[in-house]
Design a protein around this motif. Sequence first.
Motif, mmCIF file in Angstrom:
data_model
loop_
_atom_site.group_PDB
_atom_site.id
_atom_site.type_symbol
_atom_site.label_atom_id
_atom_site.label_comp_id
_atom_site.label_asym_id
_atom_site.label_seq_id
_atom_site.Cartn_x
_atom_site.Cartn_y
_atom_site.Cartn_z
ATOM 1 N N ARG A 139 0.769 -1.440 0.294
ATOM 2 C CA ARG A 139 -0.112 0.384 -0.005
ATOM 3 C C ARG A 139 0.684 1.251 0.157
ATOM 4 O O ARG A 139 0.487 1.832 -0.378
ATOM 5 C CB ARG A 139 -0.992 -0.297 1.346
ATOM 6 C CG ARG A 139 -1.755 -1.760 1.025
ATOM 7 C CD ARG A 139 -3.064 -1.263 2.441
ATOM 8 N NE ARG A 139 -3.240 0.362 2.089
ATOM 9 C CZ ARG A 139 -4.445 0.084 3.454
ATOM 10 N NH1 ARG A 139 -4.597 -0.767 5.064
ATOM 11 N NH2 ARG A 139 -5.059 1.889 3.751
ATOM 12 N N GLU A 140 2.284 1.290 0.711
ATOM 13 C CA GLU A 140 3.040 2.662 0.583
ATOM 14 C C GLU A 140 4.319 1.724 0.774
ATOM 15 O O GLU A 140 4.617 0.536 0.775
ATOM 16 C CB GLU A 140 2.804 2.952 2.036
ATOM 17 C CG GLU A 140 2.002 4.441 2.148
ATOM 18 C CD GLU A 140 1.541 5.257 3.258
ATOM 19 O OE1 GLU A 140 0.437 5.997 3.086
ATOM 20 O OE2 GLU A 140 3.024 5.100 3.276
ATOM 21 N N ARG A 155 2.518 5.449 -2.559
ATOM 22 C CA ARG A 155 1.054 4.593 -2.321
ATOM 23 C C ARG A 155 0.173 4.543 -3.488
ATOM 24 O O ARG A 155 1.054 4.969 -5.072
ATOM 25 C CB ARG A 155 0.352 5.465 -1.481
ATOM 26 C CG ARG A 155 -0.486 7.043 -2.022
ATOM 27 C CD ARG A 155 -0.847 7.784 -0.976
ATOM 28 N NE ARG A 155 -1.027 8.266 0.453
ATOM 29 C CZ ARG A 155 -0.825 9.537 0.661
ATOM 30 N NH1 ARG A 155 -1.568 10.353 0.348
ATOM 31 N NH2 ARG A 155 0.169 9.298 1.706
ATOM 32 N N GLU A 157 -2.849 3.941 -5.900
ATOM 33 C CA GLU A 157 -4.246 3.893 -6.381
ATOM 34 C C GLU A 157 -3.752 3.238 -7.393
ATOM 35 O O GLU A 157 -3.801 3.183 -8.568
ATOM 36 C CB GLU A 157 -3.432 5.401 -7.445
ATOM 37 C CG GLU A 157 -2.813 6.852 -6.176
ATOM 38 C CD GLU A 157 -3.127 8.138 -6.745
ATOM 39 O OE1 GLU A 157 -3.605 8.214 -7.786
ATOM 40 O OE2 GLU A 157 -2.799 8.596 -6.001
ATOM 41 N N CYS A 165 4.725 12.390 -2.197
ATOM 42 C CA CYS A 165 5.376 13.522 -1.818
ATOM 43 C C CYS A 165 6.502 13.341 -2.534
ATOM 44 O O CYS A 165 7.893 13.500 -1.184
ATOM 45 C CB CYS A 165 5.019 13.766 0.009
ATOM 46 S SG CYS A 165 5.569 14.654 0.172
ATOM 47 N N GLU A 184 2.753 12.486 5.037
ATOM 48 C CA GLU A 184 1.834 11.860 6.009
ATOM 49 C C GLU A 184 1.665 10.263 5.264
ATOM 50 O O GLU A 184 1.271 10.362 4.574
ATOM 51 C CB GLU A 184 0.974 12.151 6.310
ATOM 52 C CG GLU A 184 1.158 14.091 7.097
ATOM 53 C CD GLU A 184 -0.167 14.699 7.334
ATOM 54 O OE1 GLU A 184 -1.318 13.887 7.970
ATOM 55 O OE2 GLU A 184 -0.837 16.029 7.245
ATOM 56 N N SER A 185 1.583 9.523 6.168
ATOM 57 C CA SER A 185 1.165 8.021 5.935
ATOM 58 C C SER A 185 0.145 8.174 5.810
ATOM 59 O O SER A 185 -1.340 7.888 7.299
ATOM 60 C CB SER A 185 2.045 7.322 6.489
ATOM 61 O OG SER A 185 1.342 5.641 6.605
ATOM 62 N N SER A 186 -0.885 7.057 5.145
ATOM 63 C CA SER A 186 -2.078 6.599 4.869
ATOM 64 C C SER A 186 -2.455 5.440 5.120
ATOM 65 O O SER A 186 -3.858 4.635 5.873
ATOM 66 C CB SER A 186 -2.749 6.780 3.500
ATOM 67 O OG SER A 186 -2.007 6.266 2.415
ATOM 68 N N VAL A 187 -1.456 4.982 5.607
ATOM 69 C CA VAL A 187 -1.001 2.826 6.346
ATOM 70 C C VAL A 187 -1.370 3.329 7.633
ATOM 71 O O VAL A 187 -1.878 2.624 8.060
ATOM 72 C CB VAL A 187 -0.465 2.385 5.139
ATOM 73 C CG1 VAL A 187 -0.225 1.188 6.098
ATOM 74 C CG2 VAL A 187 -0.719 2.398 4.241
ATOM 75 N N PRO A 189 -2.139 4.923 10.739
ATOM 76 C CA PRO A 189 -3.064 6.245 11.112
ATOM 77 C C PRO A 189 -2.413 6.789 11.980
ATOM 78 O O PRO A 189 -1.585 6.595 13.074
ATOM 79 C CB PRO A 189 -4.443 5.484 11.841
ATOM 80 C CG PRO A 189 -3.997 4.145 11.263
ATOM 81 C CD PRO A 189 -3.055 3.357 10.698
ATOM 82 N N PHE A 192 3.503 10.938 10.624
ATOM 83 C CA PHE A 192 3.731 11.305 9.358
ATOM 84 C C PHE A 192 5.453 12.022 10.105
ATOM 85 O O PHE A 192 5.611 11.024 11.277
ATOM 86 C CB PHE A 192 3.561 12.877 9.483
ATOM 87 C CG PHE A 192 3.788 13.794 11.233
ATOM 88 C CD1 PHE A 192 4.344 14.497 10.816
ATOM 89 C CD2 PHE A 192 2.219 14.032 11.995
ATOM 90 C CE1 PHE A 192 4.456 15.349 12.090
ATOM 91 C CE2 PHE A 192 2.604 14.688 12.464
ATOM 92 C CZ PHE A 192 3.563 15.533 13.021
#
Length: 219
Positions: A139-140, A155, A157, A165, A184-187, A189, A192
């Motif tokens: 995912r990242e 990340r 898509e 970034c 900032e990580s989307s994985v 929560p 950053f």
Amino acid sequence: MATLVSVAAGQDYELLTADDFLEWLEPGKSADLIDGEIELHSPVSIAHARLLNFVDRLLGSYVDRHKLGEVFREVVAVRLSSRNVFMPDLAFYRADRGDVFRETHTVGAPDLVVEVLSPRTAERDIGVKFAEYEQHGVREYWILDPETRAHRFYRREGELLVEFCGAADGNSRPDDPGRPRVIESSVVPGFFVRREWLNPEQLPSLDDALEAIEAGQRG
């Protein structure tokens, strides 16, 4: 069972399977199986080690504090396919992914992979390994360069990993004001990092960085 491949008369070589590799792998060995061939890891620079140590401790401490999952460093083999098994610098698995763990390895892509580049491994990290992680659903994917500090962050898509970034190009100055200062990580929560934290020559204290993350102090 290893597969014997012939490219010409008298030029035979073996392609190992993931099972072959995992049987060969033992504590103290550090290597990847890439398209059926073993690629041994080499000693890294002090800058590489310092940057990896910092990110490992920062991410691991945050994940442990919030019970978000597990972070593994270098010593855990990640089986992606029948001929690809990697040992990433850092791998994060969410807490709800307990089904991926086996006695000696994990099965399937981590949620987040962090690779710190070195001259010997850079081409693999940004090439075949990137593509394999992408194909198997990571995912990242963070690629950190301790020499140029032109770090890149990707990340998912859809089916692809897309830079979200990173540097405009590999020649950008690390302090280029046009580059995002906060990643900032989307994985993970709430997690950053500030870009200035990723300079191995001027690493912040772990406590200060954790405090900033907990307080949401991105600037």
